[in-house]
Motif scaffolding. Structure first.
Motif, PDB file in Angstrom:
ATOM      1  N   VAL A 172      -1.459   5.757  19.620  1.00 55.20           N
ATOM      2  CA  VAL A 172      -0.595   6.611  20.433  1.00 55.20           C
ATOM      3  C   VAL A 172      -0.292   7.866  19.612  1.00 55.20           C
ATOM      4  O   VAL A 172       0.278   7.773  18.523  1.00 55.20           O
ATOM      5  N   CYS A 173      -0.643   9.015  20.135  1.00 54.35           N
ATOM      6  CA  CYS A 173      -0.623  10.234  19.317  1.00 54.35           C
ATOM      7  C   CYS A 173       0.767  10.834  19.147  1.00 54.35           C
ATOM      8  O   CYS A 173       1.001  11.585  18.198  1.00 54.35           O
ATOM      9  N   THR A 174       1.712  10.527  20.042  1.00 48.02           N
ATOM     10  CA  THR A 174       3.096  10.968  19.888  1.00 48.02           C
ATOM     11  C   THR A 174       4.019   9.772  20.083  1.00 48.02           C
ATOM     12  O   THR A 174       3.591   8.705  20.506  1.00 48.02           O
ATOM     13  N   ALA A 175       5.291   9.982  19.810  1.00 49.52           N
ATOM     14  CA  ALA A 175       6.281   8.939  20.048  1.00 49.52           C
ATOM     15  C   ALA A 175       6.998   9.132  21.379  1.00 49.52           C
ATOM     16  O   ALA A 175       7.945   8.396  21.682  1.00 49.52           O
ATOM     17  N   GLY A 176       6.568  10.111  22.181  1.00 49.90           N
ATOM     18  CA  GLY A 176       7.209  10.325  23.472  1.00 49.90           C
ATOM     19  C   GLY A 176       8.634  10.811  23.362  1.00 49.90           C
ATOM     20  O   GLY A 176       9.450  10.615  24.274  1.00 49.90           O
ATOM     21  N   THR A 232      -4.122   7.317  23.383  1.00 45.54           N
ATOM     22  CA  THR A 232      -3.316   7.976  24.405  1.00 45.54           C
ATOM     23  C   THR A 232      -2.368   8.989  23.779  1.00 45.54           C
ATOM     24  O   THR A 232      -2.155   9.000  22.562  1.00 45.54           O
ATOM     25  N   ALA A 233      -1.781   9.807  24.637  1.00 41.87           N
ATOM     26  CA  ALA A 233      -0.840  10.818  24.162  1.00 41.87           C
ATOM     27  C   ALA A 233       0.547  10.251  23.928  1.00 41.87           C
ATOM     28  O   ALA A 233       1.175  10.517  22.891  1.00 41.87           O
ATOM     29  N   HIS A 234       1.045   9.467  24.888  1.00 42.95           N
ATOM     30  CA  HIS A 234       2.444   9.026  24.867  1.00 42.95           C
ATOM     31  C   HIS A 234       2.554   7.516  25.037  1.00 42.95           C
ATOM     32  O   HIS A 234       1.658   6.896  25.631  1.00 42.95           O
ATOM     33  N   PRO A 235       3.656   6.916  24.575  1.00 44.43           N
ATOM     34  CA  PRO A 235       3.968   5.561  25.000  1.00 44.43           C
ATOM     35  C   PRO A 235       4.026   5.506  26.527  1.00 44.43           C
ATOM     36  O   PRO A 235       4.519   6.443  27.158  1.00 44.43           O
ATOM     37  N   ASP A 236       3.511   4.487  27.098  1.00 47.66           N
ATOM     38  CA  ASP A 236       3.409   4.137  28.532  1.00 47.66           C
ATOM     39  C   ASP A 236       2.147   4.681  29.198  1.00 47.66           C
ATOM     40  O   ASP A 236       1.769   4.220  30.277  1.00 47.66           O
ATOM     41  N   ASP A 237       1.440   5.651  28.586  1.00 45.67           N
ATOM     42  CA  ASP A 237       0.208   6.158  29.207  1.00 45.67           C
ATOM     43  C   ASP A 237      -0.804   5.041  29.422  1.00 45.67           C
ATOM     44  O   ASP A 237      -1.406   4.919  30.496  1.00 45.67           O
TER      45      ASP A 237
END
Length: 241
Positions: free
Chosen positions: A44-48, A16-21
């Motif tokens: 998770v690809c970013t840390a949001g 996923t891109a972000h946390p929570d996705d």
């Protein structure tokens, strides 16, 4: 149209891109899988860190959201959560991201990968964040051809990571006409809500989250042939052969 994966699955990877996705789109399905003994890894690809916050110093946002994602993962039986640290809001499907996802695929060796759709879902635009689409495009390329091609990203061979062919790919947030899998998560709705609640920075202010999610999941179930009152998460299953 509730259907299992087309292959026997011992290990699944959710990218996923972000946390929570993952928790908005897939946590009920993940809860069902871990309950059945499937080992699930989150990538998770970013840390949001570009999310909007009040009272949280900007330098602490990434740590906060990573901690929330780990807690959310635990709520649905996942302990292996990996972050790639790409910039939130600036994700592009470049060779670097493809390599990073292919690396995790070769490490985990999953029979099933779940990620975002790279397409725009015009009927529900909020799921088509540019970061989502970029991660979906990069994950698709990592599944085919990168992870299975020994000549793609030769540095991965130098790391001792042999090629791995992923037999099944499911995309979340796809346009309605693409959806061909519905997973009944009725018995895992509370686990999904617990995962969402762990993202306090994103959901604590949403007084109607339970009702909103139930209505959304009921509509999914109705559209795809499940009995009245059932709840479903839906996907576009892609043939990777």
């Amino acid at each position: 149209m509730t259907t299992p994966p087309d292959v026997d699955v011992e290990r699944a990877l959710v990218v996923t891109a972000h946390p929570d996705d993952v928790d908005f789109g897939t946590a009920g399905t993940v809860s069902a899988w871990t309950g059945a003994g499937i080992a699930v890894t989150y990538c998770v690809c970013t840390a949001g860190d570009s999310g909007a916050f009040e009272g949280v110093p900007r330098g602490e946002v990434a740590r906060l959201r990573q901690d929330e994602q780990r807690a959310a993962a635990a709520a649905v039986g996942v302990s292996d959560v990996r972050f790639l640290d790409h910039r939130d809001g600036r994700v592009v499907a470049d060779l670097g991201l493809r390599r990073d996802i292919a690396r995790v695929i070769r490490q985990v060796r999953p029979q099933l990968v779940v990620s975002h759709s790279p397409e725009i879902a015009w009927e529900h635009l909020v799921v088509s964040h540019p970061d989502h689409r970029a991660v979906g495009e990069a994950a698709l390329a990592a599944v085919y051809p990168d992870a299975r091609n020994e000549y793609a990203h030769p540095e991965l061979l130098d790391e001792g990571l042999a090629p791995w062919t992923v037999p099944a790919l499911w995309l979340s947030g796809s346009p309605e006409q693409r959806i061909n899998r519905a997973v009944d998560i009725t018995d895992h709705f509370e686990a999904k809500l617990a995962a969402l609640a762990a993202h306090r920075s994103q959901t604590a202010h949403l007084d109607d989250l339970r009702d909103t999610m139930r209505q959304h999941l009921e509509r999914n179930a109705q559209r795809h042939g499940l009995a009245a009152g059932r709840l479903a998460e839906v996907f576009h299953a892609v043939d990777t052969s």
